[in-house]
Every structure is written in structure tokens, then in C-alpha cells.
Design a protein around this motif. Structure first.
Motif, mmCIF file in Angstrom:
data_model
loop_
_atom_site.group_PDB
_atom_site.id
_atom_site.type_symbol
_atom_site.label_atom_id
_atom_site.label_comp_id
_atom_site.label_asym_id
_atom_site.label_seq_id
_atom_site.Cartn_x
_atom_site.Cartn_y
_atom_site.Cartn_z
ATOM 1 N N UNK A 182 0.922 -1.298 0.096
ATOM 2 C CA UNK A 182 0.087 0.009 -0.057
ATOM 3 C C UNK A 182 0.927 1.276 -0.023
ATOM 4 N N UNK A 183 0.663 2.021 -0.944
ATOM 5 C CA UNK A 183 1.669 3.450 -0.877
ATOM 6 C C UNK A 183 0.510 4.495 -0.951
ATOM 7 N N UNK A 184 0.715 5.352 0.014
ATOM 8 C CA UNK A 184 0.086 6.613 -0.024
ATOM 9 C C UNK A 184 0.835 7.955 -0.848
ATOM 10 N N UNK A 185 -0.129 8.726 -1.112
ATOM 11 C CA UNK A 185 0.433 9.684 -2.196
ATOM 12 C C UNK A 185 1.088 9.091 -3.278
ATOM 13 N N UNK A 186 0.372 8.356 -4.152
ATOM 14 C CA UNK A 186 1.157 7.800 -5.287
ATOM 15 C C UNK A 186 0.583 8.328 -6.582
ATOM 16 N N UNK A 187 0.261 9.747 -6.582
ATOM 17 C CA UNK A 187 -0.202 10.171 -7.748
ATOM 18 C C UNK A 187 0.904 10.973 -8.460
ATOM 19 N N UNK A 188 2.280 11.137 -7.815
ATOM 20 C CA UNK A 188 3.069 11.784 -8.297
ATOM 21 C C UNK A 188 4.258 11.493 -7.182
ATOM 22 N N UNK A 189 5.510 12.115 -7.828
ATOM 23 C CA UNK A 189 6.906 12.188 -7.094
ATOM 24 C C UNK A 189 7.206 10.804 -6.719
ATOM 25 N N UNK A 190 7.481 10.697 -5.340
ATOM 26 C CA UNK A 190 8.198 9.565 -4.773
ATOM 27 C C UNK A 190 7.076 8.221 -4.752
ATOM 28 N N UNK A 191 5.957 8.920 -4.414
ATOM 29 C CA UNK A 191 4.862 7.524 -4.384
ATOM 30 C C UNK A 191 4.532 6.999 -5.728
ATOM 31 N N UNK A 192 4.551 7.962 -6.722
ATOM 32 C CA UNK A 192 4.342 7.396 -8.136
ATOM 33 C C UNK A 192 5.639 6.259 -8.564
ATOM 34 N N UNK A 193 6.621 7.106 -8.107
ATOM 35 C CA UNK A 193 7.934 6.159 -8.572
ATOM 36 C C UNK A 193 8.034 4.787 -8.053
ATOM 37 N N UNK A 194 7.651 4.848 -6.633
ATOM 38 C CA UNK A 194 7.765 3.585 -5.902
ATOM 39 C C UNK A 194 6.581 2.553 -6.427
ATOM 40 N N UNK A 195 5.486 3.136 -6.678
ATOM 41 C CA UNK A 195 4.696 2.172 -7.308
ATOM 42 C C UNK A 195 5.082 1.660 -8.697
ATOM 43 N N UNK A 196 5.805 2.225 -9.477
ATOM 44 C CA UNK A 196 6.140 1.825 -10.589
ATOM 45 C C UNK A 196 7.332 0.661 -10.303
ATOM 46 N N UNK A 197 8.189 1.135 -9.244
ATOM 47 C CA UNK A 197 9.272 -0.133 -9.317
ATOM 48 C C UNK A 197 8.797 -1.183 -8.578
ATOM 49 N N UNK A 198 7.903 -1.221 -7.564
ATOM 50 C CA UNK A 198 7.212 -2.299 -6.871
ATOM 51 C C UNK A 198 6.324 -3.042 -8.100
ATOM 52 N N UNK A 199 5.654 -2.424 -8.838
ATOM 53 C CA UNK A 199 4.905 -3.145 -9.983
ATOM 54 C C UNK A 199 5.901 -4.050 -10.789
ATOM 55 N N UNK A 200 6.858 -3.520 -11.132
ATOM 56 C CA UNK A 200 8.023 -4.197 -11.828
ATOM 57 C C UNK A 200 8.752 -5.558 -11.116
ATOM 58 N N UNK A 201 8.469 -5.204 -10.042
ATOM 59 C CA UNK A 201 8.949 -6.394 -8.863
ATOM 60 C C UNK A 201 8.168 -7.722 -8.711
ATOM 61 N N UNK A 202 6.639 -7.195 -9.173
ATOM 62 C CA UNK A 202 5.460 -8.170 -9.054
ATOM 63 C C UNK A 202 4.548 -7.925 -8.066
ATOM 64 N N UNK A 203 4.877 -6.765 -7.308
ATOM 65 C CA UNK A 203 3.728 -6.621 -6.188
ATOM 66 C C UNK A 203 2.511 -6.121 -6.781
ATOM 67 N N UNK A 204 1.225 -6.571 -6.133
ATOM 68 C CA UNK A 204 0.191 -6.225 -6.339
ATOM 69 C C UNK A 204 -0.002 -4.883 -5.425
ATOM 70 N N UNK A 205 -0.725 -3.695 -5.780
ATOM 71 C CA UNK A 205 -0.572 -2.483 -5.223
ATOM 72 C C UNK A 205 -1.760 -1.928 -4.836
ATOM 73 N N UNK A 206 -2.107 -1.418 -3.622
ATOM 74 C CA UNK A 206 -3.024 -0.470 -3.498
ATOM 75 C C UNK A 206 -2.362 0.832 -3.464
ATOM 76 N N UNK A 207 -3.061 1.849 -4.336
ATOM 77 C CA UNK A 207 -2.276 3.048 -4.284
ATOM 78 C C UNK A 207 -3.688 4.248 -4.019
ATOM 79 N N UNK A 208 -2.936 5.235 -3.209
ATOM 80 C CA UNK A 208 -4.099 6.152 -2.671
ATOM 81 C C UNK A 208 -3.445 7.774 -2.845
#
Length: 253
Positions: free
Chosen positions: A6-32
Motif C-alpha cells: 500500500x502506497x499513500x500519495x501515489x499520484x506523483x513524485x516518490x509515491x508514483x516512482x515507488x509504485x512503478x518500481x514495486x509493480x516491476x518487482x511483481x507486487x500487487x498494489x493499493x495506491x492512494x
């Protein structure tokens, strides 16, 4: 079975980049985040590019009722969150304390401290029950040092550092890791938000130096996540080469 982050503040910046990185590593994601359209765009992109599942939840972490409505009633397949990344945060204004704007103070305190607490309070009980999990709080060099006119923002990030230590103690008996990732100067929407949309002033912050990117911080987060189970990367300070402290930089002329 894929792990859930689960990543808060995922619409830009660190949160978006973290979401993209974890997606590449195969995590399912909750983005807020507060910007529903951006969340939907990110969901579609991540699912298409990585073959994972993404649950977008649009709410404001400053409002406990919204946090509880969204995170307190997750579908059963999303409840067992393995990684919580408390990323939502911001700086607003750069005024000395005697000229501070109360609305700016409240916005920073409500987002950076109370929002982190609200989300953690809703997510951590399941981790405790399972005796497994990892909480990552995004702090700042401002949580280690105070710089001119940074007063309240620095105070909120000092609070994030203290809460990270406290969580580590409270969660120790349950086998839950806690990591503080503290970036220095990074070129995201941070300065644009701090200067309330003033692009010229925000752009000048990075003159003559190469700041961190959001992807650099995402790499640090994944470094902590990917450590063996018996290893807790507790505290990570990530700075650009041109920055030695909260207020000391080398800028090329």
C-alpha cells in the motif's frame, strides 16, 4: 501468491516512482491519493505493463473518516497488506516562524503526521495479527536538521523520525520491520507545492546542481524491502552528491 504493498500519495513524485518500481518487482498494489484521475491512469499503466493487480483509492489522509471508510473496509483479497509505505507528505511555504501562515502549518501537520498515524492505525493491526509486515515511512533530511525558515515542516519530519523509532519498538515483538527513508533535495512536485504553484521560484531551487530523482528514492525503498527477512534496514539517508546537509550545497557556477 503476490505480496501486497500500500502506497499513500501515489499520484506523483516518490509515491508514483515507488509504485512503478514495486509493480516491476511483481507486487500487487493499493495506491492512494486525492487525484482520482491520476490514480486511475496509474492503475491502467501498471496493470498493462506488469500484469499485476492495482486497487486505486481516492481519499485525503488528513480526514480520518475517509481513511477509515477506505482502509477499514477493504475487500478480503486486499486486506493482508505486506508492505505499508507512508509516503503522503508535503511542505507548504518557507516563512520565518513569526510570519508563518496557520493554514500552511495545519496542512503540513495534518498530512505529514496525522495522516501517517491514521493510515498506520488502520493497516498495522492486520500485520500484528499475522506477525508479519514492513512499514516504511518517507521522512527527510529535514527530520534530522532544521534549516532556515523550515520550522514547521522540519518539525513534522522530526516527528516522522520519532514515530518510526517508536513503531519499531512497539512492533518488535510481532516481527514487523520499520524503515525510515530520508531523502535530501529531490526534483519532484515538492518545491512547486511549497511555493504554491510558482514555477519560476520552484525551478530555481535546483539551479547549478543535480538533485535526486523520484526513482533514486524508489530504489532506496526497494533496497529496504528486498533485504532478507531477518534483516531490517532501519534508517536510510539518501542525498544528492551536491548536498552535504540540510542547508549546505555545492552549486556549479
Amino acid at each position: 501468491m503476490r505480496k501486497i504493498a500500500l502506497i499513500t500519495g501515489a499520484t506523483a513524485g516518490f509515491g508514483k516512482a515507488i509504485a512503478e518500481r514495486l509493480a516491476k518487482e511483481g507486487f500487487n498494489l493499493i495506491i492512494t491519493g486525492r487525484r482520482a484521475e491520476r490514480l486511475d491512469e496509474l492503475k491502467n499503466q501498471l496493470e498493462k505493463d506488469n500484469g499485476i493487480s492495482v486497487l486505486p483509492l481516492s481519499f485525503d489522509v488528513r480526514c480520518y473518516e475517509e481513511v477509515e471508510k477506505n482502509l477499514g473496509h477493504l475487500p478480503s483479497e486486499w486486506k493482508n497488506i505486506d508492505i505499508l509505505i507512508n509516503n503522503a507528505g508535503l511542505a507548504v511555504g518557507l516563512n520565518p516562524i513569526h510570519k508563518g501562515e496557520i493554514d500552511d502549518w495545519e496542512r503540513m501537520i495534518d498530512t505529514n503526521i496525522k495522516g501517517l498515524l491514521y493510515v498506520t492505525r488502520l493497516v498495522s493491526p492486520v500485520m500484528v495479527e499475522r506477525k508479519s509486515g514492513h512499514i516504511i515511512n518517507i521522512g527527510s533530511i529535514a527530520g534530522r536538521e532544521v534549516y532556515p525558515n523550515g520550522n514547521v515542516y522540519c518539525a513534522t519530519k522530526h516527528a516522522v523520525a520519532a514515530l518510526s523509532q517508536a513503531m519499531r519498538i512497539d512492533m518488535l515483538q510481532y516481527g514487523i520491520k520499520t524503515t525510515l527513508v530520508a531523502p535530501g533535495f529531490a526534483e519532484t512536485e515538492f518545491s512547486l507545492v511549497r511555493f504554491k504553484g510558482d514555477h519560476d521560484r520552484a525551478d530555481r531551487v535546483y539551479d547549478g546542481m543535480t538533485p535526486l530523482t523520484a526513482e533514486d528514492v524508489a530504489d532506496a525503498v526497494y533496497f529496504a524491502i528486498s533485504a532478507p527477512d531477518h534483516v531490517d534496514i532501519q534508517d536510510v539517508l539518501v542525498m544528492p552528491k551536491a548536498q552535504a546537509s540540510g542547508s549546505l550545497f555545492h552549486r556549479e557556477k
